[in-house]
Design a protein around this motif. Structure first.
Motif, PDB file in Angstrom:
ATOM      1  N   ALA A  57       0.843  -1.211   0.000  1.00 49.51           N
ATOM      2  CA  ALA A  57       0.000   0.000   0.000  1.00 49.51           C
ATOM      3  C   ALA A  57       0.874   1.256   0.000  1.00 49.51           C
ATOM      4  CB  ALA A  57      -0.922  -0.017   1.210  1.00 49.51           C
ATOM      5  N   LEU A  58       1.910   1.234   0.830  1.00 49.24           N
ATOM      6  CA  LEU A  58       2.801   2.402   0.948  1.00 49.24           C
ATOM      7  C   LEU A  58       3.544   2.655  -0.369  1.00 49.24           C
ATOM      8  CD1 LEU A  58       4.603   3.642   3.871  1.00 49.24           C
ATOM      9  CD2 LEU A  58       6.194   2.679   2.264  1.00 49.24           C
ATOM     10  N   GLN A  59       4.016   1.576  -0.982  1.00 51.79           N
ATOM     11  CA  GLN A  59       4.770   1.757  -2.231  1.00 51.79           C
ATOM     12  C   GLN A  59       3.857   2.216  -3.362  1.00 51.79           C
ATOM     13  OE1 GLN A  59       7.131  -1.871  -2.649  1.00 51.79           O
ATOM     14  NE2 GLN A  59       8.762  -0.958  -1.440  1.00 51.79           N
ATOM     15  N   ALA A  60       2.590   1.778  -3.328  1.00 52.54           N
ATOM     16  CA  ALA A  60       1.661   2.237  -4.375  1.00 52.54           C
ATOM     17  C   ALA A  60       1.477   3.753  -4.262  1.00 52.54           C
ATOM     18  CB  ALA A  60       0.328   1.508  -4.243  1.00 52.54           C
ATOM     19  N   LEU A  61       1.318   4.243  -3.030  1.00 48.70           N
ATOM     20  CA  LEU A  61       1.128   5.683  -2.832  1.00 48.70           C
ATOM     21  C   LEU A  61       2.402   6.458  -3.234  1.00 48.70           C
ATOM     22  CD1 LEU A  61      -0.383   8.151  -1.747  1.00 48.70           C
ATOM     23  CD2 LEU A  61       0.305   7.502   0.576  1.00 48.70           C
ATOM     24  N   LEU A  62       3.554   5.961  -2.778  1.00 47.58           N
ATOM     25  CA  LEU A  62       4.817   6.650  -3.120  1.00 47.58           C
ATOM     26  C   LEU A  62       5.068   6.600  -4.621  1.00 47.58           C
ATOM     27  CD1 LEU A  62       6.998   5.327  -0.162  1.00 47.58           C
ATOM     28  CD2 LEU A  62       6.417   7.726  -0.582  1.00 47.58           C
ATOM     29  N   GLY A  63       4.686   5.503  -5.266  1.00 42.28           N
ATOM     30  CA  GLY A  63       4.855   5.366  -6.717  1.00 42.28           C
ATOM     31  C   GLY A  63       4.014   6.401  -7.454  1.00 42.28           C
ATOM     32  N   ARG A  64       2.765   6.603  -6.978  1.00 40.41           N
ATOM     33  CA  ARG A  64       1.902   7.615  -7.620  1.00 40.41           C
ATOM     34  C   ARG A  64       2.517   9.000  -7.460  1.00 40.41           C
ATOM     35  NH1 ARG A  64      -2.179   4.486  -5.376  1.00 40.41           N
ATOM     36  NH2 ARG A  64      -2.585   5.875  -3.623  1.00 40.41           N
ATOM     37  N   GLN A  65       3.064   9.258  -6.263  1.00 36.00           N
ATOM     38  CA  GLN A  65       3.653  10.583  -6.029  1.00 36.00           C
ATOM     39  C   GLN A  65       4.883  10.803  -6.915  1.00 36.00           C
ATOM     40  OE1 GLN A  65       4.310  11.173  -1.802  1.00 36.00           O
ATOM     41  NE2 GLN A  65       2.128  11.610  -1.469  1.00 36.00           N
ATOM     42  N   ALA A  66       5.681   9.745  -7.086  1.00 31.61           N
ATOM     43  CA  ALA A  66       6.887   9.886  -7.926  1.00 31.61           C
ATOM     44  C   ALA A  66       6.480  10.157  -9.374  1.00 31.61           C
ATOM     45  CB  ALA A  66       7.732   8.612  -7.842  1.00 31.61           C
ATOM     46  N   ARG A  67       5.460   9.429  -9.838  1.00 26.91           N
ATOM     47  CA  ARG A  67       5.008   9.645 -11.222  1.00 26.91           C
ATOM     48  C   ARG A  67       4.491  11.080 -11.377  1.00 26.91           C
ATOM     49  NH1 ARG A  67       1.189   5.945 -11.522  1.00 26.91           N
ATOM     50  NH2 ARG A  67       2.703   4.287 -11.288  1.00 26.91           N
ATOM     51  N   ASP A  68       3.712  11.557 -10.403  1.00 30.63           N
ATOM     52  CA  ASP A  68       3.180  12.932 -10.470  1.00 30.63           C
ATOM     53  C   ASP A  68       4.321  13.948 -10.484  1.00 30.63           C
ATOM     54  OD1 ASP A  68       0.688  11.858 -10.402  1.00 30.63           O
ATOM     55  OD2 ASP A  68       0.261  12.422  -8.305  1.00 30.63           O
ATOM     56  N   PHE A  69       5.332  13.688  -9.646  1.00 31.52           N
ATOM     57  CA  PHE A  69       6.453  14.627  -9.593  1.00 31.52           C
ATOM     58  C   PHE A  69       7.165  14.674 -10.946  1.00 31.52           C
ATOM     59  CE2 PHE A  69      10.830  15.917  -8.836  1.00 31.52           C
ATOM     60  CZ  PHE A  69      10.635  17.105  -8.146  1.00 31.52           C
TER      61      PHE A  69
END
Ligand code: SAM
Ligand code: SF4
Length: 476
Positions: free
Chosen positions: A393-405
């Motif tokens: 769950a944590l990596q999915a959220l961090l992955g979305r943030q990295a893609r957005d960045f």
């Protein structure tokens, strides 16, 4: 008969020995591996690309998580087989284990794998020449059929003298980039972490030594220097006049060195982000707009159990202050899920902190129970299945943030330092100021230099871009 001459003797006769160094773990280990190569070069050792081509194999190991240290033993099993095959052909392979597993396990390594010749801790590798000579002596005795007490040569001291005073000048500039270790060890004793035991007490290199090494690296072509330390922002180096310099002051001085266009530092502890260091982020253009600031958890209860000595509020306040001086700062962090006693509510606190901050990138791990740390004996160890679900769950959220960045930079033209060729023909890969990887079509001549790149697409882990050719360059 097997040749037992030292590397120096062979070099004198025009023969080169080869060393293969495999690096596990963090950037400090990458730096140490480079420095081990520097120590071995005067003995006639050139670098080999694979263990099969080497006379000496060094495994520079990491003990931070169980998986990292277990990998070392499987690699040692393979090397033992190679060593025995070599011996059958009348040649030899010397096997050395360096780094944090060497420090933590010492003689136990030779007990588990008797084919190991040398065990050397991270503070003692400047003594590799003596250890090699001793290992060669032991192996010559054994071949002569003499019995010896104990196998392997061991040096896991924390010597009173600093290894840095005994290392030759570094040769480690790769494509315009270099690491510079300025601080080692740690006195913070987070309850999950082996570093204070494997790397020893906190130590800052003197200012003059750091500046001299940076000038040397710049003269050797370093455009970007990354300052390293387990707690790099705890740096407090002694200057020639007896005063103590903080990391902030050191960065200002390093930025004056001709040719150094980019500075970075890693890894930092939130408690050591002082006012002066925050100000430097807004005032020194050479300091890249990127900061790796591990928080580990967003739950005050867990932060306390981890002995981090700060709460979530301090971290959030730091982020606000850093963004106030450097609005485009890319933030990165480390997270541990499943620390003993971590409840669903604690984990939700971590997810909320991530939501609030918005990270450009991050590293995240399941808690690994390390022998000798206070966390080992804590009650309420979290089951593996729960850790795995939380990490996903944590990596999915961090992955979305990295893609957005990454996506937020598309359309911008930015300076990229090119470092290597890509997998596709004609492709080169470099880094933006925010440490994103950029793939572009370009001449390999650009590797080791900074070029302007228009970013055209953002992905989960990288960006695509086009090198901006100015009209006068196109005509040339
Ligand atoms: N000094 C840095 C700090 O204070 O956060 C971290 C240095 S540590 C070498 C790198 C990262 O490894 C830590 O930030 C932590 O997330 C992770 N780590 C350390 N011990 C761990 C353990 N027992 N289990 C899982 N991850 C661990
Ligand atoms: Fe480990 Fe970093 Fe904590 Fe030191 S401050 S004990 S290196 S996690």
């Amino acid at each position: 008969m097997t040749d037992v001459r030292t590397g120096e003797q062979r070099q004198g006769q025009g023969q080169r020995k080869r060393v293969f160094i495999r690096t596990y773990g963090c950037q400090m280990n990458v730096y140490d591996s480079d420095r081990m190569a520097d120590v071995l070069r005067p003995l006639g050792y050139a670098l080999a690309d694979a263990p099969e081509q080497a006379d000496l194999v060094v495994l520079n190991t990491c003990h931070i998580r169980e998986r990292a240290s277990e990998k070392v033993y499987s690699e040692l099993g393979r090397l033992r087989d190679t060593k025995f095959e070599r011996r059958a052909q009348g040649r030899d392979l010397t096997i050395a284990v360096a780094g944090c597993v060497a420090q933590a396990e010492g003689q136990e390594i030779v007990r588990r794998q008797p084919a190991v010749d040398i065990v050397v801790g991270p503070q003692a590798y400047h003594r590799l020449p003596e250890l090699l000579a001793e290992a060669e002596r032991k192996s010559a005795f054994r071949r002569a059929g003499k019995r010896l007490p104990g196998a392997g040569v061991l040096d896991t001291d924390f010597p009173a003298e600093s290894k840095f005073d005994h290392l030759p000048a570094p040769a480690g500039v790769h494509a315009g980039q270099a690491f510079l270790s300025i601080q080692e060890g740690c006195d913070k004793f987070c309850t999950f972490c082996v570093v204070p035991y494997t790397r020893g007490a906190e130590y800052s290199r003197p200012v003059a030594a750091v500046l001299a090494e940076a000038r040397h690296l710049a003269a050797a072509g370093a455009i970007e220097i990354t300052l390293l330390g387990q707690n790099v922002n705890a740096y407090h180096g002694e200057a020639a006049d007896g005063s103590t310099w903080s990391l902030a002051r050191l960065i200002r001085a390093l930025a004056e060195i001709e040719g150094v266009a980019r500075l970075r530092y890693t890894t930092s502890h939130p408690r050591d982000m002082d006012d002066a260091l925050i100000a430097v982020h807004g005032e020194v253009p050479q300091l890249m707009p990127y900061l790796h600031l591990p928080v580990q958890s967003g739950s005050d209860r867990i932060l306390e159990a981890m002995n981090r000595r700060h709460g979530r509020d301090l971290f959030l306040r730091l982020v606000d202050r850093l963004r106030a001086v450097r609005p485009d700062l890319a933030l990165s962090s480390d997270f541990i899920v499943g620390f003993p006693g971590e409840s669903d509510a604690d984990f939700d606190d971590t997810m909320r902190l991530i939501d609030e901050v918005g990270f450009a990138s991050a590293f995240s791990f399941k808690y690994s129970r390390r022998p000798g740390t206070p966390g080992w004996a804590m009650p309420d160890q979290v089951p593996e299945s729960v850790e795995a679900a939380r990490l996903a769950a944590l990596q999915a959220l961090l992955g979305r943030q990295a893609r957005d960045f990454n996506a937020s930079k598309v359309g911008a033209t930015v300076p990229v330092l090119f470092a290597e060729t890509g997998r596709k023909p004609g492709q080169i890969i470099g880094k933006t100021p925010w440490l994103q990887s950029v793939h572009a079509e370009g001449n390999a001549r650009l590797i080791g230099s900074i070029a302007a790149v228009r970013l055209t697409a953002g992905h989960a882990n990288s960006l695509a871009g086009e090198i901006v050719v100015r009209p006068w360059e196109a005509a040339a």
